[in-house]
Design an enzyme around this catalytic site. Structure first.
Site, mmCIF file in Angstrom:
data_model
loop_
_atom_site.group_PDB
_atom_site.id
_atom_site.type_symbol
_atom_site.label_atom_id
_atom_site.label_comp_id
_atom_site.label_asym_id
_atom_site.label_seq_id
_atom_site.Cartn_x
_atom_site.Cartn_y
_atom_site.Cartn_z
ATOM 1 N N ASP A 58 -10.232 2.728 2.515
ATOM 2 C CA ASP A 58 -10.488 2.252 3.882
ATOM 3 C C ASP A 58 -11.195 3.329 4.702
ATOM 4 O OD1 ASP A 58 -9.568 -0.341 3.742
ATOM 5 O OD2 ASP A 58 -7.533 0.151 4.388
ATOM 6 N N LYS A 93 0.803 -1.233 0.000
ATOM 7 C CA LYS A 93 0.000 0.000 0.000
ATOM 8 C C LYS A 93 0.840 1.290 0.000
ATOM 9 C CE LYS A 93 -3.861 -2.033 2.554
ATOM 10 N NZ LYS A 93 -4.810 -1.824 3.656
HETATM 11 P P1 NAP Z 1 -0.341 -2.614 11.381
HETATM 12 O O1 NAP Z 1 -0.049 -1.419 10.555
HETATM 13 O O2 NAP Z 1 0.637 -3.717 11.477
HETATM 14 O O3 NAP Z 1 -0.647 -2.078 12.898
HETATM 15 C C1 NAP Z 1 -0.833 -2.994 13.934
HETATM 16 C C2 NAP Z 1 -1.286 -2.257 15.212
HETATM 17 O O4 NAP Z 1 -1.585 -3.249 16.200
HETATM 18 C C3 NAP Z 1 -0.242 -1.339 15.813
HETATM 19 O O5 NAP Z 1 -0.883 -0.243 16.433
HETATM 20 C C4 NAP Z 1 0.412 -2.248 16.863
HETATM 21 O O6 NAP Z 1 1.011 -1.537 17.938
HETATM 22 C C5 NAP Z 1 -0.782 -2.996 17.372
HETATM 23 N N1 NAP Z 1 -0.441 -4.263 18.005
HETATM 24 C C6 NAP Z 1 -0.001 -5.399 17.392
HETATM 25 N N2 NAP Z 1 0.205 -6.373 18.300
HETATM 26 C C7 NAP Z 1 -0.100 -5.839 19.507
HETATM 27 C C8 NAP Z 1 -0.093 -6.324 20.835
HETATM 28 N N3 NAP Z 1 0.277 -7.590 21.127
HETATM 29 N N4 NAP Z 1 -0.480 -5.507 21.847
HETATM 30 C C9 NAP Z 1 -0.869 -4.243 21.577
HETATM 31 N N5 NAP Z 1 -0.895 -3.698 20.343
HETATM 32 C C10 NAP Z 1 -0.517 -4.491 19.316
HETATM 33 O O7 NAP Z 1 -1.707 -3.296 10.928
HETATM 34 P P2 NAP Z 1 -2.936 -2.609 10.138
HETATM 35 O O8 NAP Z 1 -2.700 -2.711 8.688
HETATM 36 O O9 NAP Z 1 -3.183 -1.282 10.758
HETATM 37 O O10 NAP Z 1 -4.128 -3.632 10.476
HETATM 38 C C11 NAP Z 1 -4.614 -3.788 11.796
HETATM 39 C C12 NAP Z 1 -5.832 -4.709 11.804
HETATM 40 O O11 NAP Z 1 -6.903 -4.111 11.094
HETATM 41 C C13 NAP Z 1 -5.590 -6.077 11.107
HETATM 42 O O12 NAP Z 1 -6.208 -7.074 11.894
HETATM 43 C C14 NAP Z 1 -6.321 -5.937 9.785
HETATM 44 O O13 NAP Z 1 -6.803 -7.178 9.296
HETATM 45 C C15 NAP Z 1 -7.467 -5.035 10.182
HETATM 46 N N6 NAP Z 1 -8.017 -4.272 9.051
HETATM 47 C C16 NAP Z 1 -9.346 -4.442 8.767
HETATM 48 C C17 NAP Z 1 -9.896 -3.738 7.698
HETATM 49 C C18 NAP Z 1 -11.360 -3.932 7.379
HETATM 50 O O14 NAP Z 1 -11.741 -3.641 6.236
HETATM 51 N N7 NAP Z 1 -12.185 -4.348 8.316
HETATM 52 C C19 NAP Z 1 -9.108 -2.856 6.938
HETATM 53 C C20 NAP Z 1 -7.755 -2.703 7.277
HETATM 54 C C21 NAP Z 1 -7.220 -3.434 8.337
HETATM 55 P P3 NAP Z 1 2.583 -1.063 17.855
HETATM 56 O O15 NAP Z 1 2.589 0.210 17.065
HETATM 57 O O16 NAP Z 1 2.950 -0.856 19.275
HETATM 58 O O17 NAP Z 1 3.337 -2.174 17.198
#
Ligand code: NAP
Length: 281
Positions: A108, A68
């Site tokens: 999104d 992305k």
């Molecule tokens: P990302 O950029 O990797 O961000 C992950 C986030 O989760 C960060 O804030 C990270 O904190 C936090 N995190 C991960 N493990 C953790 C833990 N053990 N304890 C506390 N915080 C934790 O991922 P993303 O692309 O934003 O996606 C996040 C989620 O949203 C995924 O599950 C994805 O499938 C979902 N999503 C859904 C849609 C939809 O259409 N419904 C669209 C997009 C994404 P740190 O910064 O501290 O690492």
């Protein structure tokens, strides 16, 4: 001869994507002679792949992890409303005097808002404080969407506090504050909306120390994680009698602008589509 418009979803890996099912449903529903195929593209192959839009082979497509941010850099024209997210998930052809160019946008933000509008109309009214859990890629789109629709403050709480502060300053200057997950208890009593954008909730994980009983009884809790559909966070909120919205609708709604750009019909997110995708979770 019928001209078949071709669209794609690219990622690395890509086989888990539910987007082909969503777009396949709409192609059939509207009787459109088109295709939407998942294609695995390694990071180093992305620039060459995008040339297949410029050559006219593909009318456009979706971009998912890990492409992305790179796609945002590589497009020819950027959607001004989502340029500041610095990550695009939807690409489409634009005709120019110099030939076909690529237009990029991040849907999104739209998908997040449209899901809440459909599932909880009026959700944004009277929100003094909104809490966004997480500060990753999805949190950028969610926080930017909240800035457009919520009158009050947006509090971004993240495991890594510095990342939350940087996101707040970048996306919601003046209206947002970054903090850590430990700040939840102090903010909860005056927060009408909680959005989980972290990966917590997937693979049986759950938040430790997030006391939802501190929220007002009228609060809405939404999770953008949709596998499982009812995350532990949503289950806890429901047990307390709070309103909840799951994340599947965001996935469905974010697909709408792309389909319209590629195939010329604005599709609808219907209960039939939702049931079809829900059956795969
Ligand atoms: P990302 O950029 O990797 O961000 C992950 C986030 O989760 C960060 O804030 C990270 O904190 C936090 N995190 C991960 N493990 C953790 C833990 N053990 N304890 C506390 N915080 C934790 O991922 P993303 O692309 O934003 O996606 C996040 C989620 O949203 C995924 O599950 C994805 O499938 C979902 N999503 C859904 C849609 C939809 O259409 N419904 C669209 C997009 C994404 P740190 O910064 O501290 O690492």
């Amino acid at each position: 001869m019928i001209h078949v418009k071709k669209a794609f979803v690219i990622g690395y890996p890509i086989k888990h994507s539910r987007s082909p099912l969503i777009h396949g449903h709409w192609l059939a529903e509207h009787g459109i002679a088109g295709s939407y195929e998942p294609i695995e593209v390694a990071p180093e192959a992305l620039p060459a792949f995008l040339d297949r839009i410029r050559s006219g082979e593909f009318t456009g497509g979706n971009v998912t992890v890990p492409h992305k941010e790179e796609a945002w850099k590589l497009v020819d024209f950027r959607d001004l409303d989502t340029d500041h997210l610095k990550a695009f998930n939807t690409l489409s052809q634009v005709e120019t005097v110099d030939g076909i160019a690529i237009y990029g946008q991040n849907t999104d933000l739209y998908g997040f808002l449209a899901n809440l509008d459909q599932q909880a109309p009026g959700w944004n009214k009277d929100v003094e404080n909104a809490i966004v859990l997480g500060a990753g890629g999805a949190a950028r789109a969610v926080a930017a969407g909240l800035m457009l629709r919520v009158p009050g403050r947006v509090h971004i709480l993240n495991r890594t506090r510095e990342r939350a502060a940087a996101l707040a300053a970048d996306i919601v200057p003046r209206r947002a504050v970054g903090g850590s997950l430990d700040d939840f208890a102090a903010l909860a009593p005056t927060s009408q909306l909680v959005v989980n954008t972290t990966t917590i909730g997937m693979h049986g994980t759950r938040f430790d120390n997030l006391d939802l009983s501190l929220l007002p009884k009228s609060a809405l809790v939404t999770d953008i994680v949709y596998v499982p559909l009812v995350t532990p966070l949503l289950a806890d909120a429901r047990a307390l009698g709070l309103r909840t919205v799951d994340g599947l609708g965001m996935l469905l709604h974010q697909a709408v602008p792309g389909f319209e750009a590629w195939f010329g019909v604005r599709p609808e997110v219907t209960p039939a589509l939702r049931q079809k995708i829900e059956a795969t979770l």
